[in-house]
Design an enzyme around this catalytic site. Structure first.
Site, PDB file in Angstrom:
ATOM      1  N   GLU A 127       1.945  17.539 -18.328  1.00  0.00           N
ATOM      2  CA  GLU A 127       2.156  16.327 -18.326  1.00  0.00           C
ATOM      3  C   GLU A 127       2.317  15.520 -19.405  1.00  0.00           C
ATOM      4  OE1 GLU A 127      -0.652  18.676 -17.828  1.00  0.00           O
ATOM      5  OE2 GLU A 127      -1.942  17.721 -16.110  1.00  0.00           O
ATOM      6  N   TRP A 135     -22.332  18.597 -26.941  1.00  0.00           N
ATOM      7  CA  TRP A 135     -21.682  19.389 -26.736  1.00  0.00           C
ATOM      8  C   TRP A 135     -22.024  21.414 -27.265  1.00  0.00           C
ATOM      9  CZ3 TRP A 135     -16.202  16.644 -25.290  1.00  0.00           C
ATOM     10  CH2 TRP A 135     -16.611  15.931 -24.329  1.00  0.00           C
TER      11      TRP A 135
END
Lengths: 550, 550
Positions: A326, A441
């Site tokens: 990308e 996280w």
């Protein structure tokens, strides 16, 4: 409206042909070394463009390639987009069903295919003719066509008798020039289109000092496949810089690479770590002259520190770069900041092992689970969002993915990263693998690396398991060594992780398994692990109350 | 439609601020050295942007500057275009009537002006208030405002109390970001607009190896004025590369430049030959430490070979570059090709003295009087046509000039050039000065250089005089030395020219004059010579029949 002329690839080829007609484009083939120079390359590319136009293409049609790295493949790099058509590089290592899906999704009208890869392509095409129904012809990258059921013509016949000059059209800069599908470890592969402008921008950006600059005294050998994000854009930037090209051809062995480096005076080469591990082994056992080699670019996955040291010891600068399909692909390069030139070697290695400094012209942000930007302190982490002139803003024909994977003009990369005080980005985990526990996280990747470093562990995978109170808790799957005591291993690893990480990072359970399942491309298949082990009972009640993040 | 995010200047500033907060932006001022770092620079630029927005600008309004090279001027470089307004740098050395024309043509709404230049601007504004009627306010680049009739506010008051963060808008890439007028040696000055994309493209292109690459260990000092085509774009590229900036302030003397090079460790500096001639004289007479200086960029007019030798002898690489207001400006850089690294020194000097190799990303052609492209043989010449993403395709509000000066997307530069086998472009003459004789061109500039090299000649100008048979014939105007014998000089010079040039190049007549008239900027005023001497009788009948070109 004021403005300059459109940003297209054409001037790069024109400049190389005009200024460096004698500089070589070299290819290793089954029949030996093939040499052209930019003058011949430009003539052959013009012949290709004429043939494409005569065949009725050049107005946005997608023309595929199914090839290794060689000069005919390179001829399609300028020849196909230069006519106004779109170059779709197809990965021949994919399973047939992916190839079928990709060809059918792209609606390729012509496919350039290596003779050695023809059986593979023929297999995919004949097994599901419908997926190949838009393909009108196959051009075999050789002098003649072997026996085949496909409607095929030889490349040399295709371009023969065509004029060696071509009146390259004026293309708009937002014309689609390239197409490449993401490897698609989960779900269907997604197509990423590159406009003329995106390829122009990427070329210019990686030519800047903090990119991978190539000058007219460089000899560039891309080992990274040309079917993989345009071989990181190096065939374009080497041309813009007037460098010599060396293409290593079909499935080069370490000995082939060593020979090309020696005989063609390669100054810069690029590839994934596996390639260089192979070369390292070969160098250890053979007398290889690396004196021409200045830089070795590593991407695709992280460069181990030992590899950097190995090449440093041989006066070759290993440069770690990061990118994605990308991002066309280079988004960061881990070159050493000038203010770290006097730092101790270990500090330098730590920096150079990271994914790198953002490439000039791009912007990024790192967003945590609460949607906040995280500070650049080397510790906090979040998902990397990136944007810029050569970062895609949409997927090909995938509106549902476009809604999920872009935000405020940024691509959500799916990489969870930290950024240190010096600006070096480090991938901490993949977003889908990170474990969300108590509003914070936990990096599965960091835990895995730590566990694998333990003497009793052969392989380790860490996944998040749903948990009523903490949302998710880490569960470690361990492949122990033969000598390990499985009875005490869990407790031992628990203590071991506690030495380096806070309590709440410690996996709630250590499950012994025989082997970590892998995907087709050799990566850990965490999805199947999650499917099998997403059982709350494996972590329930095991986390102490004081293990919550503050 | 696929594509990346727009090409704007914003990411360059963002990257410098993020990665290099401590790198300095240094300015010499009347009050001594002023130091900021990128962190402070970014904060002050954000304050400026907030102030501009609060004052009601940011939607394409043109805001002028009338300043020397300093950090406040640099703040306008990112601050003004970043809001969506257009930065119009005005040359304070122009005569009042040009300044009045330019301000009125651009319709500037605000002008940033140096305190030392305020009297000059005030003079122009009060002498013709109508031309300044769009200007709502003057921002004086200082802490306080001196006595003035203008509606003025101090820069520091203007930005004070503004937030040090600014939410930089997402701008389209074809948004006009800059404006600069050509010096206009003949006719009215013409405005050239730079879009965000043009500035982005130029920045990236000059960061490539064959441009003027700046890295994070570079210290860039632009002596070329910031009112002149954005100081050749170096403030933008230095920021993109993370380099330290050094601005030499108002009218620096050679001693000031030497001191800045020594004390700020300047690695790259840039300016016109006159500046370096001054520095050379200073260096000869003073002990100057040039050890930090790696490259010295020369543009604006040709770099004499003696200057290249002088700096080579001191381990400073003199790099000759060529450009125009219309090319934003860098179009060619005379760096040495790697295949000339082993050539003898004189060959290298010959190449490095030329205007250079075309910058990657641009295209050019050289067109003779018959509309044909001339070969790259170092001899044939024609007008240079150039195009590319940072070359303008139109003049501001000048449709009649647009018709004349562009063709097939190319800018017709008005420079007559030859191109050698290695691709080095050399300016042979200005198109309006070249002499068209018998269907061929004669370079007035070459003849002048040859004549000036003669011991008896102080100055020489060669013009074309209309001729019935040959269309034009060369006429030489000679300022002889005191010792010259004017009686025999003509014949002597005729023989002298014949030694190096074909018969038909030899001027038909040598007229003795006292002085070659000059323009305001010190260039030969050939227009007035042509007006005075365009008399067929001066050449009629003097050209032998066998002098015609073949």
């Amino acid at each position: 409206m004021p403005g300059g002329s459109p940003q297209t690839l054409r001037p790069f080829l024109w400049r190389a042909e005009t200024l460096y007609p004698d500089t070589e484009v070299v290819s290793r083939t089954h029949e030996g070394i093939v040499r052209h120079d930019y003058a011949e390359y430009a003539e052959r590319t013009a012949q290709l463009a004429n043939a494409i136009e005569e065949a009725g293409y050049g107005d946005g049609e997608r023309l595929g390639t199914f090839c290794w790295n060689h000069s005919r493949h390179f001829e399609t790099y300028f020849g196909v987009p230069g006519t106004g058509a779109q170059l779709h590089t197809i990965n021949p290592l994919l399973p047939d069903e992916h190839i079928q899906y990709i060809v059918s999704d792209a609606q390729d009208e012509l496919i350039f295919v290596d003779e050695s890869l023809l059986p593979k392509l023929e297999g995919a095409a004949t097994a599901d003719p419908e997926s190949f129904e838009t393909v009108e012809q196959f051009i075999v990258m050789s002098d003649s066509v072997p026996e085949t059921e496909l409607d095929a013509v030889a490349y040399e016949s295709f371009i023969a008798d065509q004029p060696t000059e071509y009146d390259w059209p004026e293309l708009e800069e937002d014309r689609a020039a390239g197409l490449c599908y993401t490897s698609g470890t989960t779900g269907r592969p997604k197509g990423v289109e590159y406009t003329q402008q995106m390829l122009w921008s990427h070329t210019m950006a990686i030519q800047s000092p903090q990119g991978i600059p190539l000058d007219d005294d460089d000899v560039m050998m891309p080992v990274v496949p040309m079917f993989h994000v345009n071989a990181w854009g190096l065939p374009f930037s080497a041309t813009a810089g007037g460098a010599k090209h060396v293409y290593p051809g079909p499935q080069p062995e370490p000995a082939d690479l060593a020979k090309l480096i020696e005989e063609e005076d390669v100054t810069v080469t690029a590839g994934v770590p596996t390639v260089w591990l192979g070369l390292m082994e070969y160098i250890k056992e053979n007398d290889v002259d690396l004196s021409s080699l200045e830089r070795l670019i590593v991407g695709g996955s992280a460069a181990p520190e030992a590899m950097i040291r190995f090449f440093d010891d041989r006066d070759v600068e290993l440069v770690h770069a990061w990118g994605m399909t990308e991002t066309a692909p280079v988004g960061a390069v881990a070159s050493l900041r000038s203010d770290l030139e006097d730092a101790d070697y270990q500090t330098q290695l730590d920096k150079r092992s990271k994914q790198g400094l953002i490439t000039p012209g791009l912007e990024f942000r790192v967003i945590d689970d609460n949607g906040d930007e995280v500070p650049h302190n080397g510790e906090d982490f979040g998902e990397l969002h990136i944007r810029g002139p050569w970062v895609t803003t949409e997927y090909f024909k995938r509106p549902e993915a476009n809604e999920q994977e872009f935000e405020d003009g940024y691509l959500k990369t799916g990489d969870v990263v930290s950024v240190d005080e010096d600006g070096y980005i480090k991938i901490v985990d993949r977003a889908k693998d990170v474990i969300k526990s108590g509003g914070e996280w936990i990096s599965s990747l960091e835990l895995e690396n730590e566990l694998i470093a333990h003497d009793d562990v052969n392989e380790a995978a860490v996944i998040g398991v749903p948990h009523e109170r903490w949302q998710e808790r880490p569960l470690a799957m361990i492949v122990p060594t033969a000598d390990a005591d499985e009875e005490t291993l869990g407790d031992e690893l628990r203590e071991y992780i506690l030495e380096s990480y806070p309590k709440w990072w410690v996996p709630d359970n250590f499950v012994t398994i025989d082997e970590v399942p892998k995907t087709a491309t050799g990566k850990f298949d965490k999805k199947s692990l999650r499917d099998e082990y997403a059982d709350e009972s494996l972590v329930e009640g095991r986390v102490p109350d004081d293990a919550a993040p503050e």
